[in-house]
Design an enzyme around this catalytic site. Structure first.
Site, PDB file in Angstrom:
ATOM      1  N   GLY A 253       0.815  -1.195   0.000  1.00 24.25           N
ATOM      2  CA  GLY A 253       0.000   0.000   0.000  1.00 24.25           C
ATOM      3  C   GLY A 253       0.852   1.249   0.000  1.00 24.25           C
ATOM      4  O   GLY A 253       0.628   2.178  -0.766  1.00 24.25           O
ATOM      5  N   ALA A 254       1.858   1.283   0.887  1.00 24.23           N
ATOM      6  CA  ALA A 254       2.720   2.453   0.998  1.00 24.23           C
ATOM      7  C   ALA A 254       3.923   2.077   1.846  1.00 24.23           C
ATOM      8  O   ALA A 254       3.963   1.017   2.473  1.00 24.23           O
ATOM      9  CB  ALA A 254       1.966   3.632   1.630  1.00 24.23           C
ATOM     10  N   MET A 255       4.912   2.981   1.881  1.00 26.62           N
ATOM     11  CA  MET A 255       6.143   2.720   2.605  1.00 26.62           C
ATOM     12  C   MET A 255       6.607   3.988   3.304  1.00 26.62           C
ATOM     13  O   MET A 255       6.670   5.060   2.708  1.00 26.62           O
ATOM     14  CB  MET A 255       7.227   2.216   1.640  1.00 26.62           C
ATOM     15  CG  MET A 255       8.543   1.877   2.314  1.00 26.62           C
ATOM     16  SD  MET A 255       8.364   0.578   3.554  1.00 26.62           S
ATOM     17  CE  MET A 255       9.663   1.045   4.680  1.00 26.62           C
ATOM     18  N   GLU A 256       6.968   3.834   4.595  1.00 23.52           N
ATOM     19  CA  GLU A 256       7.240   4.961   5.480  1.00 23.52           C
ATOM     20  C   GLU A 256       8.659   5.489   5.418  1.00 23.52           C
ATOM     21  O   GLU A 256       9.132   6.109   6.382  1.00 23.52           O
ATOM     22  CB  GLU A 256       6.934   4.563   6.923  1.00 23.52           C
ATOM     23  CG  GLU A 256       7.888   3.538   7.542  1.00 23.52           C
ATOM     24  CD  GLU A 256       7.450   2.097   7.409  1.00 23.52           C
ATOM     25  OE1 GLU A 256       7.920   1.241   8.173  1.00 23.52           O
ATOM     26  OE2 GLU A 256       6.616   1.816   6.520  1.00 23.52           O
ATOM     27  N   ASN A 257       9.383   5.296   4.334  1.00 23.31           N
ATOM     28  CA  ASN A 257      10.769   5.771   4.234  1.00 23.31           C
ATOM     29  C   ASN A 257      10.912   7.178   4.841  1.00 23.31           C
ATOM     30  O   ASN A 257      10.111   8.063   4.573  1.00 23.31           O
ATOM     31  CB  ASN A 257      11.199   5.837   2.766  1.00 23.31           C
ATOM     32  CG  ASN A 257      10.772   4.629   1.987  1.00 23.31           C
ATOM     33  OD1 ASN A 257      11.175   3.517   2.259  1.00 23.31           O
ATOM     34  ND2 ASN A 257       9.907   4.855   1.006  1.00 23.31           N
ATOM     35  N   HIS A 289      -1.082   6.390   8.716  1.00 24.97           N
ATOM     36  CA  HIS A 289      -0.272   5.246   9.143  1.00 24.97           C
ATOM     37  C   HIS A 289       1.196   5.472   8.807  1.00 24.97           C
ATOM     38  O   HIS A 289       2.067   5.303   9.683  1.00 24.97           O
ATOM     39  CB  HIS A 289      -0.781   3.976   8.466  1.00 24.97           C
ATOM     40  CG  HIS A 289      -0.023   2.740   8.823  1.00 24.97           C
ATOM     41  ND1 HIS A 289      -0.408   1.887   9.828  1.00 24.97           N
ATOM     42  CD2 HIS A 289       1.120   2.207   8.311  1.00 24.97           C
ATOM     43  CE1 HIS A 289       0.459   0.899   9.927  1.00 24.97           C
ATOM     44  NE2 HIS A 289       1.399   1.069   9.007  1.00 24.97           N
ATOM     45  N   GLU A 290       1.476   5.843   7.577  1.00 26.85           N
ATOM     46  CA  GLU A 290       2.877   5.997   7.173  1.00 26.85           C
ATOM     47  C   GLU A 290       3.513   7.195   7.871  1.00 26.85           C
ATOM     48  O   GLU A 290       4.693   7.149   8.246  1.00 26.85           O
ATOM     49  CB  GLU A 290       2.985   6.129   5.655  1.00 26.85           C
ATOM     50  CG  GLU A 290       2.355   4.982   4.874  1.00 26.85           C
ATOM     51  CD  GLU A 290       2.842   3.604   5.285  1.00 26.85           C
ATOM     52  OE1 GLU A 290       3.995   3.469   5.756  1.00 26.85           O
ATOM     53  OE2 GLU A 290       2.063   2.644   5.150  1.00 26.85           O
ATOM     54  N   HIS A 293       4.478   6.327  11.413  1.00 15.47           N
ATOM     55  CA  HIS A 293       5.693   5.506  11.475  1.00 15.47           C
ATOM     56  C   HIS A 293       6.941   6.351  11.751  1.00 15.47           C
ATOM     57  O   HIS A 293       7.969   5.798  12.152  1.00 15.47           O
ATOM     58  CB  HIS A 293       5.898   4.749  10.169  1.00 15.47           C
ATOM     59  CG  HIS A 293       5.355   3.349  10.166  1.00 15.47           C
ATOM     60  ND1 HIS A 293       5.588   2.452  11.190  1.00 15.47           N
ATOM     61  CD2 HIS A 293       4.612   2.674   9.242  1.00 15.47           C
ATOM     62  CE1 HIS A 293       5.006   1.305  10.900  1.00 15.47           C
ATOM     63  NE2 HIS A 293       4.406   1.404   9.731  1.00 15.47           N
ATOM     64  N   GLU A 312       4.456  -2.308  13.424  1.00 16.60           N
ATOM     65  CA  GLU A 312       3.231  -2.329  12.624  1.00 16.60           C
ATOM     66  C   GLU A 312       1.970  -2.389  13.485  1.00 16.60           C
ATOM     67  O   GLU A 312       0.999  -1.683  13.228  1.00 16.60           O
ATOM     68  CB  GLU A 312       3.261  -3.486  11.624  1.00 16.60           C
ATOM     69  CG  GLU A 312       4.333  -3.350  10.560  1.00 16.60           C
ATOM     70  CD  GLU A 312       4.196  -2.087   9.713  1.00 16.60           C
ATOM     71  OE1 GLU A 312       3.132  -1.432   9.755  1.00 16.60           O
ATOM     72  OE2 GLU A 312       5.172  -1.745   9.010  1.00 16.60           O
TER      73      GLU A 312
END
Length: 849
Positions: A253-257, A289-290, A293, A312
């Protein structure tokens, strides 16, 4: 080809033997031959073993390597490199070559429609350069990007740029899985946020030219998330910029970089014409959410991948809190529990069951599961209920203060709660170590003004865990008088034994209990309650979740009788839902949820729990009959209800307007069964937004109509990939079971079905596996078509293929003939030469006796 699978065990954890003090990376971008130059400063780790120096690296070509400026010749293996290193501190440099355009797995650095992007969680960075690719190795990164693309982005703050280059500095130590790079022809939707301490943060949502008019909601959600995290958790953002990039080809879905969140485009792009209310809600939740993080995942990460639930589960809990505050806590809780039961309970009840913190894995990508995320969030919620709001806030403050900059463990997490609240959480820790969903059996008795509830918890065996000890269960209970008044408000009972009883004294009449309010523990409750009591709670319970749960229980009992005994739809159920439909004081979103029947999969598991082998065709037929009966009962009121719910003003994405559209859509689908689709056809023609359009189209497809509307929808939206995903999904979701595999075959033969795109693949194959009676068709055609496509995708994108294989996780529920068909497909998958490690592990677990 991947090496032979190797099982990794939590018990084998050892720290890395060196500390990484600094990382400098230079990227010279080229689709077929990108050069990556790394300079990494290592110092011995006094806490780690000094064994062989090893750096991960996969599918990369080493050009040269140096230590302290002197050339070295490392030993290269399919997993990485080893070489002799000095006893003290040293600098390792390497130049490698990778081919982003050939990277169809979408891990590491890859191309998406001409744009460079990365996905490094969990172990993608090792496909970029040689590095200790593990979450407990944290370091600051400086990055230089050289290339012809007009936009060059990485983590942290920008420090310089010019024609064909840009440099970025991330001062916060991070593990390699949080590294990110994006380069492409992009345009930005910009805004600014000022933190409560006065830091001005430049915000940008980067998209392809032409998509910038669909970014406003994502930006609004980001700003609200930043403010909420300050107000609720005291967490401020810590860089000068925050970038979000929408990518069309993305496995997750997405990534919290850190500072550069990369998103699946479906979770960024939204306009009333192209996105449904569900899309808006999902965008809001995932943006939050991201962003959350940044503290629960980035500033504090996990020591190893066995601790994945720490970042998570906690972050899911936080985004659920946020969405509840934005959209209404009661409806949000119902939606969260429905998702938990649909995804995680079935995981817990099948061959893929595993603890919230697993003890071992072969491929970590296979453990990004509902157990880690959704059950992990439920465990956090239980902990909050047990220690109270003040205890939770005190413990979280201590967690952030004590572990900022750390790679933490579940033990670290629980210790801050023990230290902050004085509680012993030894028994509670079993929620992290034991797989499976507890079953809570409830009986009661009444005597001389005393009402007693008797509880018994059973923790069923799961793979590798045949025997388990009792867990701590927070059980929220309220009691209602026969006249509907609440005589005992919500009281939190704490169950710690296998069997336990709780007394309520001084009552004037035998009460009706409302048990497990707010779904206070993720259990399956078994209690013999009459249909009259369930209808009573649906009418009178003050707890919104249990009010909804009573209606669901009433429907499930009725459907079981229809399937096993041939009963007719129950009059008490029809009357109860008629009252809900007409109760204008109730939240429309709640009414929409209450009017929906339990899913086919839910009914199948209910029948298993009752000792009956589910027949998918019988379940499908019973739900159709029940829906038809409900449509007949509500038909006189539906046109007026739809008219009252139709908003004449401009579109609003807020929760109130979305709730009205949700109820309107449910009513329209019921009315289609009564009026032959006349109202739905008119609604489709008049629809001014995607929610109303898909609701009307769904209503028509549900009664076997809508082909002309499908053609109109395709003609209008054929150039919009995200909208066309809906077009694919709806056709399979509403296909009659006897035609679902053939519908799938027809759609996958279209030129517009690009199975390499994860969104398109999921829109079709995910919908096929979600068509319960179609997937479980007696001749095995559903199993075959899904297996065919898993095998076709696996050589290109093992991660997505493995995740989609969970379609088979319930195959043992069904009759022997269906089991034989499913088993044959799993055996076919396992016997395929060159099967990826990802899909091989999943298929083996699914097939295990």
């Amino acid at each position: 080809m991947n090496a032979a699978p190797q099982t990794i065990y939590l018990s084998d954890y050892q720290p890395f033997g060196w500390i990484v003090e600094a990382v400098h990376l230079t990227f010279r971008l080229d689709p077929r031959a990108t050069r990556v130059l790394s300079r990494i400063r290592f110092v011995p780790n006094p806490q780690g073993p000094r064994g062989k120096f090893f750096l991960h690296g996969e599918d990369i070509r080493l050009i040269s390597a140096r230590i302290d400026g002197q050339p070295v010749n490392p030993e290269i293996t399919p997993q990485g490199l080893t070489c002799a290193v000095p006893d003290g501190a040293f600098t390792f440099e390497a130049e490698v070559e990778i081919a982003p355009a050939a990277n169809t797995a979408l891990e590491g650095l890859y191309m998406s429609k001409g744009m460079y992007c990365t996905q490094c969680e969990a172990e993608g960075f090792r496909k970029i350069t040689f590095y200790p690719d593990r979450p407990d190795v944290m370091a600051p990164f400086r990055v230089r990007i050289e290339g012809e693309m007009p936009v060059l982005l990485s983590n942290g703050n920008p420090t310089g740029s010019g024609k064909g280059w840009a440099e970025w500095d991330d001062p916060w130590p991070k593990p390699a899985y949080l590294f990110a790079l994006v380069a492409g022809d992009l345009t930005a939707h910009r805004d600014r946020f000022t933190t409560r301490s006065g830091r001005k943060v430049d915000l940008a949502v980067w998209v392809r030219p032409g998509d910038q008019d669909r970014c406003a909601y994502a930006m609004d959600a980001l700003i609200r998330s930043m403010k909420w995290d300050e107000d609720t958790y005291g967490r401020e953002y810590d860089l000068d910029v925050f970038n979000v990039v929408a990518v069309d080809d993305f496995n997750m879905g997405a990534m919290e970089n850190k500072g550069l969140n990369i998103f699946n485009s479906k979770l960024v792009l939204a306009s009333p014409e192209t996105a449904t209310d569900d899309d808006y809600a999902r965008i809001e939740a995932v943006i939050a959410h991201e962003y959350f993080h940044n503290w629960t995942g980035n500033r504090i990460t996990c020591r190893d991948w066995f601790q994945l639930c720490l970042k998570e589960g906690l972050t899911v809990f936080r985004d659920q809190q946020f969405s509840g505050d934005m959209r209404g806590a009661a409806v949000k809780r119902i939606e969260d529990v429905a998702l938990l039961r649909a995804r995680q309970f079935r995981e817990d009840q099948g061959p893929l069951a595993h603890p919230v913190r697993p003890e071992s894995f072969v491929e970590i990508n296979n453990f990004y599961t509902a157990t880690i995320y959704e059950k992990g969030a439920e465990v956090i919620g239980m902990l909050k209920r047990l220690v109270g709001d003040a205890g939770y806030a005190k413990a979280l403050d201590l967690y952030f203060d004590r572990h900022d900059g750390d790679a933490a463990t579940i033990e670290d997490w629980l210790k801050v709660f023990e230290d902050a609240t004085g509680r012993d959480l030894t028994q509670f820790k079993r929620w992290y170590s034991q797989a499976g969903t507890p079953r809570l059996k409830v009986t009661d008795d009444w005597k001389d003004g005393t009402y007693t509830l008797h509880f018994e918890q059973e923790n069923p065996p799961t793979p590798g865990q045949p025997v388990k000890e009792p867990k701590v269960l927070p059980i929220a209970v309220g009691l209602l008088n026969p006249n509907g008044d609440e005589v005992v408000p919500t009281t939190m009972l704490e169950m710690t034994e296998a069997r336990q009883s709780f007394r309520f004294d001084g009552l004037a009449a035998r009460p009706v209990p409302s048990i497990l309010r707010g779904f206070s523990a993720p259990v399956v409750m078994e209690r013999k309650a009459s249909a009259q009591d369930q209808a009573f709670l649906l009418a009178h319970d003050t707890d919104p979740f249990n009010k909804w749960e009573a209606g669901r229980a009433l429907a499930r009992g009725m459907l079981a009788a229809m399937i096993t005994d041939g009963a007719a739809p129950a009059a008490d159920w029809l009357e109860a839902l008629a009252r809900v439909a007409g109760e204008d004081d109730l939240d429309p979103a709640f009414r929409a949820l209450a009017l929906r029947l339990p899913s086919d999969d839910d009914i199948a598991q209910m029948l298993v729990d009752r000792g009956t082998t589910p027949d998918p065709d019988a379940i499908f037929a019973a739900r159709r009959r029940a829906g038809q009966a409900l449509a007949g009962r509500l038909a006189p009121m539906l046109p007026g209800l739809i008219a009252a719910l139709t908003d004449a003003g401009p579109f609003s994405a807020d929760a109130g307007a979305a709730g009205r559209r949700a109820l309107k859509g449910v009513a329209l689908r019921l009315l289609a069964r009564a009026d032959g689709g006349a109202a739905a056809r008119a609604a489709f023609a008049a629809a001014g937004n995607m929610t109303d359009s898909t609701a009307a189209l769904s209503a028509l497809l549900d009664i076997g109509q809508g082909q002309a509307e499908l053609a109109d929808f395709e003609a209008k939206w054929q150039a919009n990939a995200l909208v066309m995903d809906k077009w694919f999904t709806l056709q399979i979701a509403f296909a009659p079971p006897d035609l679902a595999p053939e519908t799938t075959a027809r759609l996958t033969a279209l030129p517009s079905f690009d199975f390499r795109n994860p969104n398109r693949f999921r829109s079709v194959i995910g919908a096929m596996s979600g068509n319960h009676a179609g997937f479980h068709r007696a001749d095995g055609a559903g199993y075959r078509v899904v297996a065919d496509w898993l095998l076709k995708l696996d050589p290109l994108n093992p991660q997505t293929a493995a995740r989609m294989s969970t379609a088979f996780e319930t195959w043992r529920r069904y009759d022997a003939a269906r089991q034989a068909q499913a088993r044959a497909q799993l055996d076919r998958i396992l016997s395929t030469p060159g099967l990826s490690r990802d899909l091989a592990e999943m298929a083996a677990r699914l097939r295990a006796e």
